[in-house]
Motif scaffolding. Structure first.
Motif, mmCIF file in Angstrom:
data_model
loop_
_atom_site.group_PDB
_atom_site.id
_atom_site.type_symbol
_atom_site.label_atom_id
_atom_site.label_comp_id
_atom_site.label_asym_id
_atom_site.label_seq_id
_atom_site.Cartn_x
_atom_site.Cartn_y
_atom_site.Cartn_z
ATOM 1 N N LEU A 164 38.716 54.203 39.626
ATOM 2 C CA LEU A 164 38.937 52.758 39.657
ATOM 3 C C LEU A 164 39.387 52.281 38.288
ATOM 4 O O LEU A 164 38.836 52.699 37.268
ATOM 5 N N LEU A 165 40.377 51.403 38.270
ATOM 6 C CA LEU A 165 40.804 50.703 37.061
ATOM 7 C C LEU A 165 40.739 49.210 37.331
ATOM 8 O O LEU A 165 41.094 48.749 38.418
ATOM 9 N N GLN A 166 40.284 48.464 36.336
ATOM 10 C CA GLN A 166 40.175 47.017 36.513
ATOM 11 C C GLN A 166 40.395 46.313 35.181
ATOM 12 O O GLN A 166 39.888 46.747 34.143
ATOM 13 N N GLU A 167 41.168 45.230 35.229
ATOM 14 C CA GLU A 167 41.335 44.404 34.045
ATOM 15 C C GLU A 167 40.100 43.536 33.854
ATOM 16 O O GLU A 167 39.566 42.977 34.812
ATOM 17 N N LEU A 168 39.647 43.443 32.638
ATOM 18 C CA LEU A 168 38.507 42.589 32.333
ATOM 19 C C LEU A 168 38.955 41.130 32.277
ATOM 20 O O LEU A 168 40.096 40.839 31.889
ATOM 21 N N PRO A 169 38.088 40.201 32.660
ATOM 22 C CA PRO A 169 38.434 38.780 32.559
ATOM 23 C C PRO A 169 38.706 38.414 31.106
ATOM 24 O O PRO A 169 37.859 38.587 30.242
ATOM 25 N N THR A 170 39.885 37.939 30.836
ATOM 26 C CA THR A 170 40.284 37.634 29.459
ATOM 27 C C THR A 170 41.415 36.626 29.471
ATOM 28 O O THR A 170 42.135 36.480 30.465
ATOM 29 N N GLN A 171 41.565 35.959 28.366
ATOM 30 C CA GLN A 171 42.674 35.016 28.219
ATOM 31 C C GLN A 171 43.937 35.710 27.709
ATOM 32 O O GLN A 171 44.991 35.091 27.609
ATOM 33 N N HIS A 172 43.830 36.996 27.401
ATOM 34 C CA HIS A 172 44.962 37.692 26.773
ATOM 35 C C HIS A 172 45.316 38.942 27.571
ATOM 36 O O HIS A 172 45.273 40.064 27.066
ATOM 37 N N SER A 173 45.665 38.770 28.816
ATOM 38 C CA SER A 173 46.056 39.892 29.659
ATOM 39 C C SER A 173 47.350 40.518 29.150
ATOM 40 O O SER A 173 48.243 39.830 28.652
ATOM 41 N N ASP A 174 47.445 41.834 29.253
ATOM 42 C CA ASP A 174 48.619 42.578 28.790
ATOM 43 C C ASP A 174 49.228 43.309 29.989
ATOM 44 O O ASP A 174 48.836 44.440 30.302
ATOM 45 N N PRO A 175 50.182 42.671 30.685
ATOM 46 C CA PRO A 175 50.757 43.283 31.883
ATOM 47 C C PRO A 175 51.398 44.644 31.627
ATOM 48 O O PRO A 175 51.341 45.524 32.489
ATOM 49 N N GLU A 176 51.978 44.841 30.470
ATOM 50 C CA GLU A 176 52.654 46.115 30.188
ATOM 51 C C GLU A 176 51.640 47.257 30.092
ATOM 52 O O GLU A 176 51.879 48.354 30.610
ATOM 53 N N THR A 177 50.523 47.002 29.410
ATOM 54 C CA THR A 177 49.484 48.031 29.307
ATOM 55 C C THR A 177 48.904 48.350 30.682
ATOM 56 O O THR A 177 48.703 49.520 31.039
ATOM 57 N N TRP A 178 48.630 47.322 31.460
ATOM 58 C CA TRP A 178 48.096 47.514 32.809
ATOM 59 C C TRP A 178 49.067 48.344 33.658
ATOM 60 O O TRP A 178 48.659 49.288 34.334
#
Length: 283
Positions: A164-178
């Protein structure tokens, strides 16, 4: 080692992950039943998914994945709690022969229930529009949680595994890294999920990434059934219903669907449930 859940994070990004393999606890659950191969594999995926998702939530209690549908498996569910206990069941699935996700489950809904020891019970629901359990879970997170989440699942009746991979709740999401991290994970095969341990699988996928792997959490098959719970279930049926069964059968026999533990209640015991000190049924 199997039956251990490993958490990991990527330093410098807001992405977390988990890896899990189940073997001993998975086989112990299957030994209690006689599921067709496709049902055993699907139940393995449900078990892994429930365990992976339970760790994403900070609470004491249980997370339950359940589908009721009109397919060859009328009901399938898996439960994982904060103590590392897991259990699951597929009901009335003895004749399920299809290999198709949709034919097995039919038209229905995937319910994800969070049942904390303290606080309110919460349930989210998503339709079974995806072509796999993983796709349905990902759709749920897109629609309900608005958290970017990807999950990869596999099972073969002997071992079940998942990532499983999940983005943490943040104001600075990085779509390229994801996108980069999930693209690498998309190269994982089912065989790798079932045979490679966490360190080797993550090295294969992310040896060029700054990844930190944490100490594992052990999981085990453990049923939550008990004498007290069975007694409460009997009381909920009512005295008249229980007396009717006793008149016909002489005693009440019940068993847990998950672990097949047997429970027996004599007329004296049933009377005691309703505070009858004399220990006799009514006439």
């Amino acid at each position: 080692m199997s039956d251990q859940l490993h958490r990991f994070i990527f330093d410098g990004s807001d992405v977390r992950g988990e890896h899990l393999q189940l073997s001993g606890s998975y086989r112990e659950m299957l030994d209690n039943h006689h599921y067709p191969p496709a049902v055993a594999r699907l139940l393995g995926e449900f078990l892994v998914a429930a365990a992976l998702l339970s760790v994403t939530i900070k609470f004491r209690g249980s997370l339950i994945l359940q589908v009721r549908g009109d397919g060859q498996v009328p009901l399938i569910m898996a439960e994982a709690n904060s103590d590392g206990d897991i259990r699951g069941i597929a009901r009335d699935a003895g004749q399920a022969m299809s290999e198709s996700f949709h034919e097995l489950l039919g038209n229905g809904q995937l319910a994800i229930t969070i049942d904390p020891i303290e606080g309110r019970r919460y349930q989210g629901i998503v339709s079974l529009d995806g072509d796999s359990l993983a796709a349905c879970i990902e759709a749920y997170f897109r629609q309900s949680e608005q958290l970017a989440t990807r999950i990869w699942l596999g099972a073969n009746g002997d071992t079940a595994g998942g990532l499983l991979l999940q983005e943490l709740p943040t104001q600075h999401s990085d779509p390229e890294t994801w996108q980069h991290l999930t693209t690498l994970a998309d190269t994982v095969s089912e065989d790798e999920l079932l045979t490679l341990d966490a360190a080797n699988l993550l090295y294969r996928l992310y040896h060029e990434e700054p990844l930190r792997l944490f100490e594992p959490k052990s999981l085990r098959f453990r049923c939550s059934c008990s004498q007290e719970r069975m007694e409460a279930a009997l009381v909920s049926l009512g005295r008249d219903e229980l007396d009717s069964i006793l008149a016909e059968q002489g005693q009440i026999e019940s068993h847990c669907e998950f672990c097949h533990r047997q429970f027996h209640f004599t007329p004296v015991q049933v009377a005691g449930l309703f505070g009858d000190a004399a220990g006799s049924t009514r006439h």
